[in-house]
Design a protein around this motif. Structure first.
Motif, short mmCIF file in Angstrom:
data_model
loop_
_atom_site.label_atom_id
_atom_site.label_comp_id
_atom_site.label_asym_id
_atom_site.label_seq_id
_atom_site.Cartn_x
_atom_site.Cartn_y
_atom_site.Cartn_z
N PRO A 147 1.94 -5.89 -12.50
CA PRO A 147 2.01 -6.68 -11.28
C PRO A 147 1.40 -5.92 -10.10
CG PRO A 147 4.18 -5.84 -11.87
CD PRO A 147 3.28 -5.53 -13.02
N ASN A 153 -13.60 5.03 -13.19
CA ASN A 153 -14.67 6.02 -13.11
C ASN A 153 -14.28 7.37 -13.71
OD1 ASN A 153 -16.42 4.21 -11.88
ND2 ASN A 153 -15.22 4.45 -10.00
N LEU A 203 -3.57 5.07 -10.38
CA LEU A 203 -4.23 5.32 -11.67
C LEU A 203 -3.49 6.39 -12.46
CD1 LEU A 203 -6.60 4.93 -13.60
CD2 LEU A 203 -7.87 6.63 -12.28
#
Ligand SMILES: Nc1ncnc2c1ncn2[C@@H]1O[C@H](COP(=O)(O)OP(=O)(O)OP(=O)(O)O)[C@@H](O)[C@H]1O
Ligand SMILES: [Mg+2]
Length: 858
Positions: A4, A349, A241
């Motif tokens: 979410p 990335n 992340l």
């Protein structure tokens, strides 16, 4: 797994408010910034959906560093939108090869080329304007730090103009790149920041609650133990992340007991790395052999890659490959890209980076070579792949092929005014030149690359670099025509630098090398020689060359060239005051340009014809022609051209003595030039305004404008304009009794006049010295200077300048009480200005005549 979206209420609120403003017609632009993995892309995506639901047209695109194709991200996003909505493309945008009609920009002065770039940007702007007229538009560009220079200029250009559009523009970039030294990206952002039209929204790390929700959704429970959440928050610093990777790694290692809702081991026993990259390396170390193989091939192909090319590079069958890919998608390494072809991309990335750097050098080389071959097979003919193919070949050790494609890419970049990409590609080729063994190929590459590099440097006014580049090409060129061509090119930066004699010497050298019967070549070079003389202010010689050039081009029979020579000859004759002949040739030039539909040329013809008509006293018709020119400039998006017309209209109004109107138009010109960063126009407009205000004795304002003119001229190293501005400042100071200052500026003006060898400027410098001396009441000395100026103007045939200097000289004689001399000169000037309907000057002259009468009465 659907994590979410959490914790961005503030940002969404701010952006939603902006949406409201955009809808009501006031566009906005924002940067979205923050470190790697902070959630920039996620915010862009979530907000894009939100905007789409609210009736916005959404254009989402992402820049990819290894592609380096001008305007690619935006163009792709637009193409995708157009194809989805089956609309015909309203404009040929982006990769339009704008330089292809070389005839139109043959006398490509740097400012003309800068104008071409503006033209391209204006077309995009026009397209967005059109799109946003039916619905508000959201343009989101992700990873702006990797954008090509074209996209960056476009982003900059849009932010400058955004308030006029129904458009919300977002550009996301990673902070680290902003700190990484100077480059085009950093420069662009700094410029944008100075202009304050694109505030930054900086994203912050997750709070403990956010971490709890995200971990919960990864682990499959809403009740993640609190101490565990705190520990992860602390270790990851709340980086989304990082949090996600920790969660995934715990799931993959089976360390969480979903029933018990607790860790199977003590948290302290779990080895948490201290960076997200180490975390990722640990995860990929546990992948099976086949998956690792595929992942490596993906990484070599780039952050984004096509399925077919991947398959062929790997030589793997569909079934095996698809299975691995599905697996990589579920574990969050790659996902499906948007766009027409079947493409995939690395989700993050840092993942790409970790995988790529984990490949050994020999394997990397092999994979790149294969990738180059496969991409060439699939897309070798499409320009948007050239840079990428070249890159793979270089990294794969295939130098000849790499150079071939990089040169193609450089040519393409130059055609789109993406100077940085062109220079980068050239420099990559130059680096490998010593290692190319085939001598013929090497020579060919050297010439092509240095020529391109020279062209690119020249366009951005880096004259010394351009000269060095052309000279490097000349050093190896043996073929006669190639050498001649290079010499012509070499003459341009010398012209730009104001090294007019050097320029002429080079052109004459090239002329001497031409074959006896090469009429076209002779026509071309003579035309350029004429142009150099025009720049020197030696109009008689210029016209002589143009006439010879005309003879040659008629022999050669190339109509477009003939048309261009007509135009130049007409312009040259105008400088000589031979108005009827000037008009005749300009009209002939116009006819040919019309026949070949050279729009910009047509506008240029109308503009110059209007100037002649004005001098002939046909003001109404002149204005009509300026209108034609303006209309065409608007139509082709050359607003720099529009600004020029405004400037010329201002001159008309000032001639008519309507000073307020003149100021209004000069201000319009200045405003446009500032907005689009057109330094030459800006200098000219600011200078003109300086003169107006000085005339009205508002010296402070005048000084400000002159200083702006100087700054703008310095930016593109225009010695001529600098000379003019210094001469004006000298007059201004003398008028205020500051003679020391005046002397200082006079010296500078003189210095520039001599350095450029420009006679016209030399005349201006003498006139200014005459003015200054007159203020000092040194009559005899002043008279000498004016006479020197008139002599020069006679020599080069500048009629209007002769008369305006006569007027100045007359004022001197009045002060000197030599009324008869003054009267004679004033009558002569009056006759001239009546001929050209110069009401403003006539009024001034009449005032002086009245002064004489009054003085004589006393
Ligand atoms: N507000 C959020 N709520 C939930 N998950 C988020 C949020 N922001 C980011 N994430 C998740 O964190 C991960 C990293 O986010 P994202 O890719 O958006 O970061 P980024 O700033 O674009 O990183 P990069 O600098 O590498 O481009 C993604 O998997 C994303 O789904
Ligand atoms: Mg991102």
């Amino acid at each position: 797994m659907n994590i979410p979206f959490v914790g961005r209420e503030k940002e969404i609120k701010l952006l939603s408010e902006a949406m409201g403003e955009v809808r009501s017609g006031r566009g906005r632009a924002f940067f979205i910034t923050g470190p790697v993995g902070i959630g920039k892309t996620r915010l862009l995506r979530e907000f894009s959906q939100h905007a789409e639901k609210n009736g916005f047209v959404v254009l989402f695109c992402r820049a990819i560093d290894e592609k380096a194709v001008p305007y690619l991200p935006v163009k792709d996003a637009l193409d995708e939108y157009m194809s989805k909505h089956r609309e015909e493309q309203p404009l040929p945008i982006g990769l339009i090869g704008a330089l292809s009609s070389t005839q139109e920009v043959e006398f490509a002065q740097t400012n003309v080329l800068a104008r071409e770039k503006t033209r391209l940007l204006e077309r995009y702007l026009g397209l967005f304007e059109k799109l946003s007229s039916s619905a508000p538009v959201l343009l989101a560009i992700d990873d702006l730090h990797w954008a090509d220079s074209g996209t960056l200029s476009l982003f900059h250009y849009i932010t400058r103009n955004v308030s006029e559009l129904r458009m919300l523009v977002l550009g996301a970039y990673t902070d680290e790149y902003f700190r990484g030294g100077r480059n085009t990206f950093v420069d662009t952002v700094q410029h944008i920041n100075i202009e304050r039209k694109c505030p930054a929204i900086t994203l912050h790390p997750f709070t403990v609650d956010d971490v709890s929700v995200v971990l919960g959704s990864i682990l499959g429970t809403w009740k993640v133990p609190e101490d565990f959440v705190y520990a992860v928050h602390r270790r990851t610093g709340g980086n989304p992340l990082f949090v996600e990777e920790v969660g995934r790694s715990i799931v993959e290692q089976g360390l969480f007991d979903i029933n018990e809702r607790k860790l199977k081991v003590n948290f302290s026993q779990i080895q948490l790395p201290d960076s997200v990259k180490t975390m990722i390396s640990q995860r990929i170390a546990n992948l099976d052999e086949n998956t690792t193989k595929v992942l490596r091939a993906c990484a070599v192909l780039g952050r984004e890659f096509e399925y077919e090319v991947l398959k062929n590079t790997l030589e793997m069958d569909d079934e095996t490959l698809l299975e691995v890919i599905d697996n990589l998608i579920t574990t969050g390494y790659i996902d499906q890209g948007e766009g027409v072809e079947e493409t995939y991309r690395f989700v993050h990335n840092p993942m790409w980076e970790v995988v790529y750097t984990s490949i050994s050098a020999p394997r990397r080389r092999m994979l790149h070579k294969k990738a180059g071959e496969e991409l060439e097979k699939a897309h070798g003919k499409e320009r948007k792949y050239w840079s990428e193919i070249g890159r793979h070949y270089f990294l794969g050790g295939e130098l000849n092929k790499g150079a071939t494609y990089k040169i193609l890419a450089a040519e393409d970049a130059l055609t789109n005014y993406a100077i940085e990409e062109c220079v980068d590609a050239c420099e990559e080729v130059i680096k490998v030149l010593p290692n190319i063994s085939d001598n013929d190929f090497k020579q060919d590459c050297t010439i092509k690359t240095y020529t391109l590099l020279g062209d690119a440097r020249y366009i951005v006014c880096e004259y010394d670099e351009a000269i060095t580049a052309y000279e490097s090409a000349l050093k190896v060129a043996t073929d006669r025509n190639t050498r001649i061509n290079l010499m012509i090119k070499l003459s341009y930066p010398h012209l730009g630098k104001g090294n007019l004699d050097k320029c002429l010497a080079i052109l004459e050298g090239a002329f001497g090398m031409l074959a006896e019967n090469d009429h076209a070549g002779r026509a071309e070079i003579l035309k350029n020689i004429g142009w150099a003389y025009e720049k020197k202010g030696e109009f008689l010689k210029a016209v002589e060359c143009y006439k010879k050039s005309l003879l040659m081009s008629e022999k050669a029979g190339e109509e477009i060239t003939i048309g261009e020579v007509y135009h130049r000859l007409g312009t040259g004759l105008w400088y000589l005051g031979e108005l009827k002949d000037a008009l005749r040739f300009l009209e002939r030039g116009l006819e040919i340009r019309k026949k070949h539909n050279l729009k910009k040329g047509i506008a240029g013809s109308y503009n110059n014809i209007a100037i002649v008509l004005k001098d002939m006293g046909d003001i109404l018709k002149a204005m009509e022609y300026y209108e034609y020119a303006k209309k065409i400039y608007e139509e082709i998006g050359d607003i720099s051209g529009v600004a020029t017309v405004y400037h010329n209209l201002a001159i008309i109004y000032s001639l008519l003595g309507e000073d307020a109107k003149a100021i209004e138009f000069d201000k319009k010109d200045l405003e446009i030039s500032r907005r689009i960063g057109d330094a030459p126009s800006q200098a000219l407009a600011a200078y003109a305004l300086g003169e107006c205000y000085q005339d009205m004795k508002d010296y402070a304002t005048a000084m400000n404008y002159y200083n702006e003119a100087i700054q703008a001229s310095e930016r593109y190293d225009d010695k001529r304009m600098l000379g003019w501005s210094f001469a004006a400042l000298a007059r201004l100071h003398a008028e205020n009794g500051k003679f020391d200052e005046a002397e200082k500026y006079l010296d500078m003006a003189m210095k520039y006049a001599e350095a450029t060898g420009n006679k016209e400027l030399l005349g201006v410098a003498y006139t200014s010295r005459g003015d200054v001396l007159l203020y000092e009441k040194k009559f005899e000395a002043s008279e000498r200077e004016y006479q020197k100026a008139i002599e020069i103007y006679r020599e080069v045939g500048q009629v209007e300048s002769i008369q305006s200097t006569n007027y100045a000289l007359a004022k001197l004689y009045i002060a000197w009480e030599k009324y008869e001399l003054a009267r004679r000169l004033l009558f002569e000037a009056r006759d001239f200005y009546i001929k050209i309907n110069g009401k403003g000057m006539i009024k001034k002259i009449d005032e002086e005549l009245k002064r004489i009468e009054e003085n004589e009465k006393i």
